[in-house]
Design a protein around this motif. Structure first.
Motif, PDB file in Angstrom:
ATOM      1  N   ARG A  62      -5.405  -9.358   4.761  1.00  0.00           N
ATOM      2  CA  ARG A  62      -4.845 -10.105   3.677  1.00  0.00           C
ATOM      3  C   ARG A  62      -2.843 -10.257   4.473  1.00  0.00           C
ATOM      4  NH1 ARG A  62      -5.886  -3.774  -0.041  1.00  0.00           N
ATOM      5  NH2 ARG A  62      -7.784  -4.682  -0.189  1.00  0.00           N
ATOM      6  N   LYS A  63      -3.365 -11.433   5.077  1.00  0.00           N
ATOM      7  CA  LYS A  63      -2.188 -11.912   5.587  1.00  0.00           C
ATOM      8  C   LYS A  63      -0.764 -12.187   4.616  1.00  0.00           C
ATOM      9  CE  LYS A  63      -5.753 -14.198   9.155  1.00  0.00           C
ATOM     10  NZ  LYS A  63      -6.252 -15.279   9.541  1.00  0.00           N
ATOM     11  N   ASP A  64      -1.304 -12.408   3.608  1.00  0.00           N
ATOM     12  CA  ASP A  64      -0.227 -12.956   2.663  1.00  0.00           C
ATOM     13  C   ASP A  64       0.888 -10.807   2.583  1.00  0.00           C
ATOM     14  OD1 ASP A  64      -0.224 -15.208   2.866  1.00  0.00           O
ATOM     15  OD2 ASP A  64      -1.296 -15.100   0.584  1.00  0.00           O
ATOM     16  N   ASP A  65       0.027  -9.955   2.109  1.00  0.00           N
ATOM     17  CA  ASP A  65       0.604  -8.419   1.954  1.00  0.00           C
ATOM     18  C   ASP A  65       1.094  -8.677   3.435  1.00  0.00           C
ATOM     19  OD1 ASP A  65      -0.199  -8.664  -0.602  1.00  0.00           O
ATOM     20  OD2 ASP A  65      -1.946  -7.871  -0.089  1.00  0.00           O
ATOM     21  N   ALA A  66       0.564  -8.724   4.195  1.00  0.00           N
ATOM     22  CA  ALA A  66       0.610  -8.010   5.848  1.00  0.00           C
ATOM     23  C   ALA A  66       1.948  -9.041   6.150  1.00  0.00           C
ATOM     24  CB  ALA A  66       0.195  -8.538   6.892  1.00  0.00           C
ATOM     25  N   ARG A  67       2.578 -10.185   5.843  1.00  0.00           N
ATOM     26  CA  ARG A  67       3.637 -10.899   6.156  1.00  0.00           C
ATOM     27  C   ARG A  67       4.460 -10.732   5.685  1.00  0.00           C
ATOM     28  NH1 ARG A  67       1.217 -15.323   5.176  1.00  0.00           N
ATOM     29  NH2 ARG A  67       0.996 -15.781   7.771  1.00  0.00           N
ATOM     30  N   ALA A  68       4.698  -9.834   4.048  1.00  0.00           N
ATOM     31  CA  ALA A  68       5.422  -9.472   3.558  1.00  0.00           C
ATOM     32  C   ALA A  68       5.453  -8.016   3.942  1.00  0.00           C
ATOM     33  CB  ALA A  68       5.016  -8.927   1.703  1.00  0.00           C
ATOM     34  N   ASP A  69       5.504  -7.427   4.546  1.00  0.00           N
ATOM     35  CA  ASP A  69       5.837  -6.065   4.769  1.00  0.00           C
ATOM     36  C   ASP A  69       6.292  -6.383   6.197  1.00  0.00           C
ATOM     37  OD1 ASP A  69       4.534  -4.818   2.741  1.00  0.00           O
ATOM     38  OD2 ASP A  69       3.364  -3.654   3.064  1.00  0.00           O
ATOM     39  N   LEU A  70       5.678  -7.112   6.641  1.00  0.00           N
ATOM     40  CA  LEU A  70       6.081  -7.430   8.503  1.00  0.00           C
ATOM     41  C   LEU A  70       7.769  -8.413   8.087  1.00  0.00           C
ATOM     42  CD1 LEU A  70       3.840  -9.212  10.130  1.00  0.00           C
ATOM     43  CD2 LEU A  70       4.371  -6.537  10.467  1.00  0.00           C
ATOM     44  N   ALA A 104     -11.188   6.195   7.761  1.00  0.00           N
ATOM     45  CA  ALA A 104     -12.047   4.998   7.471  1.00  0.00           C
ATOM     46  C   ALA A 104     -12.057   5.081   5.420  1.00  0.00           C
ATOM     47  CB  ALA A 104     -13.247   4.635   7.950  1.00  0.00           C
ATOM     48  N   LYS A 105     -10.358   5.468   5.445  1.00  0.00           N
ATOM     49  CA  LYS A 105     -10.664   5.143   3.698  1.00  0.00           C
ATOM     50  C   LYS A 105      -9.712   4.441   3.828  1.00  0.00           C
ATOM     51  CE  LYS A 105     -12.180  10.252   2.692  1.00  0.00           C
ATOM     52  NZ  LYS A 105     -12.251  11.458   1.867  1.00  0.00           N
ATOM     53  N   PRO A 106      -9.231   2.970   3.733  1.00  0.00           N
ATOM     54  CA  PRO A 106      -8.564   2.171   3.850  1.00  0.00           C
ATOM     55  C   PRO A 106      -7.455   2.247   2.158  1.00  0.00           C
ATOM     56  CG  PRO A 106     -10.035   0.741   4.101  1.00  0.00           C
ATOM     57  CD  PRO A 106     -10.880   2.481   4.674  1.00  0.00           C
ATOM     58  N   ASP A 107      -8.246   2.417   1.382  1.00  0.00           N
ATOM     59  CA  ASP A 107      -7.772   1.985  -0.060  1.00  0.00           C
ATOM     60  C   ASP A 107      -6.710   3.445  -0.070  1.00  0.00           C
ATOM     61  OD1 ASP A 107      -9.178  -0.889  -0.263  1.00  0.00           O
ATOM     62  OD2 ASP A 107     -10.790   0.184  -1.547  1.00  0.00           O
ATOM     63  N   VAL A 108      -7.476   4.729   0.296  1.00  0.00           N
ATOM     64  CA  VAL A 108      -6.268   5.693   0.258  1.00  0.00           C
ATOM     65  C   VAL A 108      -4.859   5.619   0.736  1.00  0.00           C
ATOM     66  CG1 VAL A 108      -6.502   8.092   0.962  1.00  0.00           C
ATOM     67  CG2 VAL A 108      -8.188   7.543  -0.776  1.00  0.00           C
ATOM     68  N   ALA A 109      -5.313   5.504   1.932  1.00  0.00           N
ATOM     69  CA  ALA A 109      -4.147   4.952   2.836  1.00  0.00           C
ATOM     70  C   ALA A 109      -3.406   3.972   2.483  1.00  0.00           C
ATOM     71  CB  ALA A 109      -4.676   3.873   4.596  1.00  0.00           C
ATOM     72  N   LEU A 110      -3.388   2.975   2.144  1.00  0.00           N
ATOM     73  CA  LEU A 110      -2.730   1.803   1.132  1.00  0.00           C
ATOM     74  C   LEU A 110      -2.054   2.077   0.346  1.00  0.00           C
ATOM     75  CD1 LEU A 110      -5.198  -1.137   1.552  1.00  0.00           C
ATOM     76  CD2 LEU A 110      -2.474  -0.954   2.660  1.00  0.00           C
ATOM     77  N   ALA A 111      -2.834   3.359  -1.077  1.00  0.00           N
ATOM     78  CA  ALA A 111      -2.323   3.904  -1.720  1.00  0.00           C
ATOM     79  C   ALA A 111      -0.789   4.471  -1.325  1.00  0.00           C
ATOM     80  CB  ALA A 111      -3.248   4.901  -2.884  1.00  0.00           C
ATOM     81  N   ASP A 112      -1.632   5.308  -0.908  1.00  0.00           N
ATOM     82  CA  ASP A 112      -0.624   6.673  -0.024  1.00  0.00           C
ATOM     83  C   ASP A 112       1.121   6.149   0.723  1.00  0.00           C
ATOM     84  OD1 ASP A 112      -2.150   9.178  -0.753  1.00  0.00           O
ATOM     85  OD2 ASP A 112      -3.005   8.781   1.299  1.00  0.00           O
ATOM     86  N   ARG A 137       1.651   0.351   7.258  1.00  0.00           N
ATOM     87  CA  ARG A 137       0.860  -0.479   6.009  1.00  0.00           C
ATOM     88  C   ARG A 137       0.295  -1.886   6.500  1.00  0.00           C
ATOM     89  NH1 ARG A 137       3.035  -0.844  -0.146  1.00  0.00           N
ATOM     90  NH2 ARG A 137       4.523  -2.565   0.866  1.00  0.00           N
ATOM     91  N   ALA A 138       1.466  -2.385   6.868  1.00  0.00           N
ATOM     92  CA  ALA A 138       1.536  -3.811   7.274  1.00  0.00           C
ATOM     93  C   ALA A 138       0.610  -4.424   8.505  1.00  0.00           C
ATOM     94  CB  ALA A 138       2.764  -4.245   8.169  1.00  0.00           C
ATOM     95  N   MET A 139       0.216  -3.133   9.369  1.00  0.00           N
ATOM     96  CA  MET A 139      -0.718  -3.019  10.263  1.00  0.00           C
ATOM     97  C   MET A 139      -2.309  -2.797   9.715  1.00  0.00           C
ATOM     98  SD  MET A 139       0.714  -3.792  12.692  1.00  0.00           S
ATOM     99  CE  MET A 139       2.621  -4.021  13.420  1.00  0.00           C
ATOM    100  N   LEU A 140      -2.259  -2.041   8.240  1.00  0.00           N
ATOM    101  CA  LEU A 140      -3.342  -2.208   7.871  1.00  0.00           C
ATOM    102  C   LEU A 140      -4.084  -3.597   7.043  1.00  0.00           C
ATOM    103  CD1 LEU A 140      -6.346   0.409   6.682  1.00  0.00           C
ATOM    104  CD2 LEU A 140      -4.241   1.236   5.160  1.00  0.00           C
ATOM    105  N   HIS A 141      -3.260  -3.792   6.386  1.00  0.00           N
ATOM    106  CA  HIS A 141      -3.655  -5.335   5.423  1.00  0.00           C
ATOM    107  C   HIS A 141      -4.199  -6.151   6.529  1.00  0.00           C
ATOM    108  CE1 HIS A 141      -2.040  -4.401   2.109  1.00  0.00           C
ATOM    109  NE2 HIS A 141      -0.693  -4.066   2.210  1.00  0.00           N
ATOM    110  N   LEU A 142      -3.213  -6.119   8.440  1.00  0.00           N
ATOM    111  CA  LEU A 142      -3.972  -7.237   9.171  1.00  0.00           C
ATOM    112  C   LEU A 142      -5.392  -6.791   8.779  1.00  0.00           C
ATOM    113  CD1 LEU A 142      -1.014  -7.227  11.626  1.00  0.00           C
ATOM    114  CD2 LEU A 142      -1.573  -9.241  10.102  1.00  0.00           C
ATOM    115  N   GLN A 143      -5.408  -5.778   9.407  1.00  0.00           N
ATOM    116  CA  GLN A 143      -7.055  -5.207   9.737  1.00  0.00           C
ATOM    117  C   GLN A 143      -8.055  -5.405   8.944  1.00  0.00           C
ATOM    118  OE1 GLN A 143      -7.144  -1.128  10.699  1.00  0.00           O
ATOM    119  NE2 GLN A 143      -5.025  -1.340  11.774  1.00  0.00           N
ATOM    120  N   ARG A 144      -7.419  -5.046   7.875  1.00  0.00           N
ATOM    121  CA  ARG A 144      -8.298  -5.968   6.731  1.00  0.00           C
ATOM    122  C   ARG A 144      -8.132  -7.277   5.928  1.00  0.00           C
ATOM    123  NH1 ARG A 144      -8.199  -2.076   1.519  1.00  0.00           N
ATOM    124  NH2 ARG A 144     -10.014  -2.529   1.554  1.00  0.00           N
TER     125      ARG A 144
END
Length: 103
Positions: free
Chosen positions: A69-77, A34-42, A60-67
């Motif tokens: 963050r639809k625009d960030d998720a969409r870009a990665d997807l 449960a350290k999503p900020d660390v995971a996103l940075a990695d 990263r896209a799936m983690l953005h979706l969980q949080r």
């Protein structure tokens, strides 16, 4: 367990900070802890080291979706779908995530 995996990956990164496999392992363990900020940075560091790392992009896209963050998720997807071959094992999951975003 996730704590041991996190520690092992941190040690590997101390030896080789740009190791994409170690960054991915560290990110996955961070998510489990449960350290999503660390995971996103990695995931970001893994993609900086290897822009073609589809695993980091999908995760990263799936983690953005969980949080939510639809625009960030969409870009990665979209980047994943552009770069991944049609038979990539994560393609179905990514396509489903895109469909959910369009609803």
């Amino acid at each position: 367990n996730a704590a041991a995996a996190f520690a092992d990956a941190a040690y590997a990164l101390a030896l080789n900070p740009g190791s994409v496999p170690a960054l991915l392992e560290h990110a996955l363990a961070a998510e489990a802890l449960a350290k999503p900020d660390v995971a996103l940075a990695d995931y970001g560091r893994a993609l900086a080291a290897d822009p073609a790392c589809l695993e980091a992009l999908a995760n990263r896209a799936m983690l953005h979706l969980q949080r939510d963050r639809k625009d960030d998720a969409r870009a990665d997807l979209q980047e994943f779908l552009r770069a991944a071959p049609p038979d990539h094992p994560r393609r179905g999951q990514v396509e489903e995530a895109v469909r959910r975003l369009q609803q």
